[in-house]
Design a protein around this motif. Sequence first.
Motif, mmCIF file in Angstrom:
data_model
loop_
_atom_site.group_PDB
_atom_site.id
_atom_site.type_symbol
_atom_site.label_atom_id
_atom_site.label_comp_id
_atom_site.label_asym_id
_atom_site.label_seq_id
_atom_site.Cartn_x
_atom_site.Cartn_y
_atom_site.Cartn_z
ATOM 1 N N VAL A 332 1.654 -13.621 -5.773
ATOM 2 C CA VAL A 332 1.715 -12.681 -4.646
ATOM 3 C C VAL A 332 3.169 -12.435 -4.238
ATOM 4 O O VAL A 332 3.579 -11.286 -4.014
ATOM 5 C CB VAL A 332 0.872 -13.204 -3.457
ATOM 6 C CG1 VAL A 332 1.068 -12.336 -2.219
ATOM 7 C CG2 VAL A 332 -0.598 -13.261 -3.851
ATOM 8 N N ASN A 350 -1.663 -9.745 -11.674
ATOM 9 C CA ASN A 350 -2.545 -10.760 -12.246
ATOM 10 C C ASN A 350 -1.752 -11.948 -12.772
ATOM 11 O O ASN A 350 -0.594 -11.833 -13.133
ATOM 12 C CB ASN A 350 -3.521 -10.206 -13.290
ATOM 13 C CG ASN A 350 -2.822 -9.326 -14.299
ATOM 14 O OD1 ASN A 350 -1.604 -9.389 -14.429
ATOM 15 N ND2 ASN A 350 -3.577 -8.532 -15.011
ATOM 16 N N ASP A 351 -2.429 -13.073 -12.729
ATOM 17 C CA ASP A 351 -1.826 -14.324 -13.161
ATOM 18 C C ASP A 351 -2.122 -14.479 -14.653
ATOM 19 O O ASP A 351 -3.270 -14.701 -15.036
ATOM 20 C CB ASP A 351 -2.454 -15.474 -12.357
ATOM 21 C CG ASP A 351 -1.833 -16.815 -12.704
ATOM 22 O OD1 ASP A 351 -1.071 -16.884 -13.686
ATOM 23 O OD2 ASP A 351 -2.108 -17.793 -11.986
ATOM 24 N N VAL A 367 -4.909 -9.367 -7.801
ATOM 25 C CA VAL A 367 -4.606 -9.260 -6.378
ATOM 26 C C VAL A 367 -4.071 -7.846 -6.178
ATOM 27 O O VAL A 367 -3.138 -7.434 -6.876
ATOM 28 C CB VAL A 367 -3.522 -10.278 -5.949
ATOM 29 C CG1 VAL A 367 -3.351 -10.279 -4.442
ATOM 30 C CG2 VAL A 367 -3.850 -11.675 -6.455
ATOM 31 N N ALA A 374 -2.045 -8.507 0.848
ATOM 32 C CA ALA A 374 -2.603 -8.890 -0.465
ATOM 33 C C ALA A 374 -4.106 -9.088 -0.360
ATOM 34 O O ALA A 374 -4.588 -9.748 0.548
ATOM 35 C CB ALA A 374 -1.940 -10.180 -0.930
ATOM 36 N N GLU A 375 -4.814 -8.483 -1.300
ATOM 37 C CA GLU A 375 -6.279 -8.582 -1.307
ATOM 38 C C GLU A 375 -6.693 -9.252 -2.617
ATOM 39 O O GLU A 375 -6.488 -8.688 -3.694
ATOM 40 C CB GLU A 375 -6.793 -7.143 -1.243
ATOM 41 C CG GLU A 375 -8.233 -7.003 -0.888
ATOM 42 C CD GLU A 375 -8.632 -5.522 -0.955
ATOM 43 O OE1 GLU A 375 -8.044 -4.691 -0.240
ATOM 44 O OE2 GLU A 375 -9.534 -5.215 -1.747
ATOM 45 N N HIS A 376 -7.256 -10.442 -2.530
ATOM 46 C CA HIS A 376 -7.637 -11.184 -3.742
ATOM 47 C C HIS A 376 -9.024 -10.743 -4.188
ATOM 48 O O HIS A 376 -9.975 -10.853 -3.424
ATOM 49 C CB HIS A 376 -7.633 -12.691 -3.466
ATOM 50 C CG HIS A 376 -6.265 -13.229 -3.224
ATOM 51 N ND1 HIS A 376 -5.550 -13.923 -4.172
ATOM 52 C CD2 HIS A 376 -5.457 -13.142 -2.139
ATOM 53 C CE1 HIS A 376 -4.366 -14.245 -3.680
ATOM 54 N NE2 HIS A 376 -4.284 -13.787 -2.437
ATOM 55 N N TRP A 377 -9.137 -10.267 -5.428
ATOM 56 C CA TRP A 377 -10.454 -9.889 -5.984
ATOM 57 C C TRP A 377 -10.963 -11.059 -6.816
ATOM 58 O O TRP A 377 -10.174 -11.728 -7.501
ATOM 59 C CB TRP A 377 -10.340 -8.643 -6.868
ATOM 60 C CG TRP A 377 -10.017 -7.385 -6.110
ATOM 61 C CD1 TRP A 377 -9.767 -7.287 -4.762
ATOM 62 C CD2 TRP A 377 -9.907 -6.062 -6.633
ATOM 63 N NE1 TRP A 377 -9.506 -5.981 -4.431
ATOM 64 C CE2 TRP A 377 -9.587 -5.209 -5.551
ATOM 65 C CE3 TRP A 377 -10.046 -5.513 -7.906
ATOM 66 C CZ2 TRP A 377 -9.411 -3.843 -5.708
ATOM 67 C CZ3 TRP A 377 -9.871 -4.148 -8.074
ATOM 68 C CH2 TRP A 377 -9.560 -3.314 -6.980
#
Length: 411
Positions: A332, A350-351, A367, A374-377
């Motif tokens: 993030v 993305n990680d 994200v 930040a919006e985590h999907w």
Amino acid sequence: MLAGKKILLIIGGGIAAYKVLDLIRRLRERGAVVTPVLTRAGAEFVTPLSVSALAGARVHEALFDLTAEAEMGHIQLSRSADLIVVAPATADLMAKAASGRAEDLASTLLLATDTPVLMAPAMNVRMWQHPAVQRNLALLRSDAVRFVGPNEGEMACGEVGPGRMAEPMEILAAIEAAFGMGPLAGRHVLVTSGPTHEPIDPVRYIANRSSGAQGAALAAALRDLGARVSFVTGPARVPPPEGVDVVRVETAQQMLAAVEAALPAEAAVFAAAVADWRVANAAGQKMKKDGSGHAPALEFAENPDILATVSRMAEGRPALVVGFAAETEKVVEHASAKRLRKGCDWIVANDVSPGTGIMGGTENAVVLISEQGAEHWPRMSKDVVARRLAGRIADQLTVDQSTGQPMISTA
Ligand code: CTP
């Protein structure tokens, strides 16, 4: 929205047939006229009575139905429709349609018409992946048949993978798109995808491992919402989707030129894995070993940053510019800094650190970073990420964010 549109709905034999009852209801809510055709196998899963009750019309089942022949022949049945939808499209129905067989009412209707066809496949994972089915899929695509799904996930048989029929709302969106009615109808969206190849000499190049899967899925999802999509792609492993304007490039410099030529667009999404550097001293002829034991020294020059260039355009900047960020730590933090540095509106981060299985895999955990935070999907397939992101892009372009009300399209 679909008022007066005539849809011939062929219901194949699969457990997903029950979802088609919901599709019929939603089609009729939107004013479509649904003429149902139930295959013999389809009738094993849903009853003619429930189909006709929901459709408000009689169900056509047999090829040699004399009453129907007298009233309206099967040829007329398929030709009077504006769109033929096959859901669930079984492996058997796809095979019959691909090979042009006419051995029952459903396959005869598909053969006797030039009405556009949309198929929503549903079958076991192994069946879907079988070369015969993939061959039929390619044949049908080349015959201009459109497809929605299948989705990935757990199947009724307990296996996991692609094969689940698309959800009724997704099929509905694809139907609207087939009529040029999706929320992005009349909008132009640009997508970059794939790796770039930076030549060392005429036969060698520097590349990266991007497959182009996420960019292709995104272009397909935007197309399904009705957008006109310009798809600027490097040499990717995943083929470009049907129904988009494909521009093939090799290098970052060519990609920038193609992007500039494709603009203006209302939104631009930069999913390409662009090489940061090119070989400054690339040779005009194939480099030869000179026997001295010394390898040639490559010099590098920085490539243009396409995302940053478009984000900072003084004139004609797309209303929404979306970048991607592949990070291996502090996802993030790094992606938020990248959003500000490049000047784009959203970053999809993305990680990709080893162990996540995301790089080269079929799933993604992203994200979405915007001015709002930040919006985590949750972790989901790349196709679902694409559809969700396309939906958000459509909301952003069509809904006035200050009032929450739909905007009047300027296109
Ligand atoms: N991008 C681009 N042109 C470039 C490099 C990247 O358009 N020459 C875009 C990519 O398509 C992606 C975003 O920029 O949308 C982020 O790419 P990434 O490689 O993660 O960023 P870098 O600029 O390389 O940053 P860093 O090396 O610090 O991770």
